[in-house]
Design an enzyme around this catalytic site. Structure first.
Site, mmCIF file in Angstrom:
data_model
loop_
_atom_site.group_PDB
_atom_site.id
_atom_site.type_symbol
_atom_site.label_atom_id
_atom_site.label_comp_id
_atom_site.label_asym_id
_atom_site.label_seq_id
_atom_site.Cartn_x
_atom_site.Cartn_y
_atom_site.Cartn_z
ATOM 1 N N ALA A 137 0.887 5.164 -2.066
ATOM 2 C CA ALA A 137 0.764 5.476 -3.491
ATOM 3 C C ALA A 137 1.978 5.055 -4.339
ATOM 4 C CB ALA A 137 0.460 6.969 -3.656
ATOM 5 N N ASN B 53 -5.262 12.690 0.574
ATOM 6 C CA ASN B 53 -4.421 11.769 1.358
ATOM 7 C C ASN B 53 -5.307 11.010 2.340
ATOM 8 O OD1 ASN B 53 -1.807 10.707 2.070
ATOM 9 N ND2 ASN B 53 -1.923 11.875 3.970
ATOM 10 N N ASP C 75 -1.855 10.769 -1.962
ATOM 11 C CA ASP C 75 -2.206 9.747 -2.959
ATOM 12 C C ASP C 75 -2.523 10.347 -4.312
ATOM 13 O OD1 ASP C 75 -2.891 8.570 -0.183
ATOM 14 O OD2 ASP C 75 -2.627 6.888 -1.556
ATOM 15 N N ARG D 34 0.877 -1.178 0.000
ATOM 16 C CA ARG D 34 0.000 0.000 0.000
ATOM 17 C C ARG D 34 0.911 1.223 0.000
ATOM 18 N NH1 ARG D 34 2.278 1.783 3.860
ATOM 19 N NH2 ARG D 34 0.749 3.443 3.888
HETATM 20 O O1 MRU Z 1 -4.504 3.288 2.228
HETATM 21 P P1 MRU Z 1 -3.012 3.460 2.140
HETATM 22 O O2 MRU Z 1 -2.293 2.872 3.310
HETATM 23 O O3 MRU Z 1 -2.479 2.969 0.823
HETATM 24 O O4 MRU Z 1 -2.812 5.018 2.186
HETATM 25 C C1 MRU Z 1 -1.522 5.551 2.145
HETATM 26 C C2 MRU Z 1 -1.485 7.010 2.313
HETATM 27 O O5 MRU Z 1 -2.488 7.667 2.437
HETATM 28 C C3 MRU Z 1 -0.142 7.660 2.218
HETATM 29 O O6 MRU Z 1 -0.100 8.804 3.023
HETATM 30 C C4 MRU Z 1 0.109 8.077 0.747
HETATM 31 O O7 MRU Z 1 -0.050 6.988 -0.089
HETATM 32 C C5 MRU Z 1 1.448 8.660 0.551
HETATM 33 S S1 MRU Z 1 2.654 7.388 0.593
HETATM 34 C C6 MRU Z 1 4.193 7.977 0.402
#
Ligand code: MRU
Length: 356
Positions: free
Chosen positions: A53, A250, A240, A51
């Site tokens: 982004a 985000n 994201d 997980r």
């Molecule tokens: O649902 P997730 O765990 O994939 O969400 C991740 C986030 O919201 C992070 O803050 C975002 O992807 C930035 S990662 C460098």
């Protein structure tokens, strides 16, 4: 970055399979998992074994390579690309990486196609690592400035996990923190637990512990009072999907932290590689916000007294729950965007100037 003093990236290709660290088992179990087919990749993204982004993007790129390995017929490759893009809707890096792979593979119909696909997937990952390292070097300057004035431990608040586990290496929000720590600046990180999946507690705190960076997990609602009490020098979060307007999508809860930071004059930075910029959508209401299974809210997993992972129900059996995974922070609440090319204002003019 390190786990038990051993250096890792979050994804790599070895012995004809894609290897990942299964993030659904952290922090209690460290398991490296093999993904052998594009179906395995789609499932790993959906259930969030991988997980964050940038890592979702890198994984999808390897998913395209595994699709080619399975069946290099253009129809199968195209179908796989569509399924990959649909596996999670919000992080734009996913579509960005799949489109880049498709562009590379378009029209190739010889036996070199697999090598080309694997090379491009690795390049996407290598590039992300480099970009995240640069984000750290640019963001380091902000932490240095605060330390120069304060001459005491710099307290940073972060939300979710925008750490190295969410990228290929370094992280986005955590990269300036890792660089500042390496330079000997005294730091302490307030880690938002980040309900419902607890990426802050399970992943950010875990990786900061492994790098020996002092940190404290707080309930998601605690940041506001800490800011009012002057206990937060800056916030850094990931994203994201960043619109060309500077609005930032985000993890759910980011918006409320930005509001509290704005009200308390605490600088609020967002760290991102350019692969997270959506140049097409102009209105944040058009961003697809993922709605996940309410069981992520109503159930919680942890170690039982026998050290075994157990999931338990914590809500009334008859209650309904709504599980929106992301929110949007309007540009006006953001002090700056920390990118691989430098720090800029969260605005269309500044982003255009930096990237176009
Ligand atoms: O649902 P997730 O765990 O994939 O969400 C991740 C986030 O919201 C992070 O803050 C975002 O992807 C930035 S990662 C460098």
């Amino acid at each position: 970055m390190k786990i038990e003093n051993k250096e890792y990236r979050t994804i790599w290709f070895e012995n004809n399979v894609v290897k990942i660290i299964d993030q659904t088992k952290l922090p209690h179990q460290f398991i490296i998992k093999d993904l052998k087919t594009v179906k395995d990749i789609i499932n790993a993204i959906k259930v969030m074994e991988v997980r964050g982004a940038p890592l979702i993007g890198g994984t999808a790129a390897y998913g395209m390579a595994l699709a080619v390995k399975e069946n290099s017929h253009p129809d199968f490759i195209k179908k796989s690309s569509v399924s990959l893009i649909q596996s999670r809707p919000t992080a734009i890096n996913l579509k960005w990486a799949v489109d880049r792979m498709m562009k590379k593979l378009l029209g190739i119909n010889n036996d070199k196609i697999l090598n080309i696909a694997l090379k491009e997937a690795k390049e996407i990952c290598d590039e992300d690592e480099k970009f995240c390292e640069n984000i750290g070097l640019k963001g380091l300057k902000i932490i240095e400035e605060i330390y120069k004035k304060k001459k005491n431990t710099v307290n940073i608040l972060t939300h979710c996990n925008a750490g190295w586990l969410a990228t290929i290496n370094w992280g986005t929000a955590t990269s300036p923190i890792y660089h500042a720590h390496k330079k000997g600046i005294p730091l302490h990180v307030w880690v938002d637990e980040t309900r419902p999946r607890n990426q802050g507690a399970n992943l950010t705190s875990y990786e900061l512990n492994e790098e020996k960076i002092p940190n404290t997990i707080i309930a998601d609602n605690t940041g506001g009072i800490l800011m009012q009490r002057g206990k937060v020098d800056m916030c850094i979060v990931g994203t994201d999907r960043t619109l060309s307007t500077g609005d930032v999508c985000n993890k759910i809860g980011t918006y409320l932290k930005a509001l509290a930071a704005y009200d308390n004059n605490v600088p609020f930075y967002v760290a991102l590689p350019s692969s997270t910029i959506d140049w097409d959508i102009k209105n944040f209401k058009d961003i697809p916000i993922e709605e996940r299974n309410p069981m992520e809210l109503s159930h919680i997993e942890g170690l039982d007294e026998n050290n075994e992972l157990k999931k338990v129900l914590i809500y009334p059996k008859k209650s309904k729950a709504l599980n929106l995974a992301f929110d949007v922070t309007p540009a006006k609440y953001i002090t700056g965007l920390i990118t691989e090319k430098g720090i800029c204002e969260a605005s269309s003019e500044a982003l255009k100037k930096m990237f176009r």
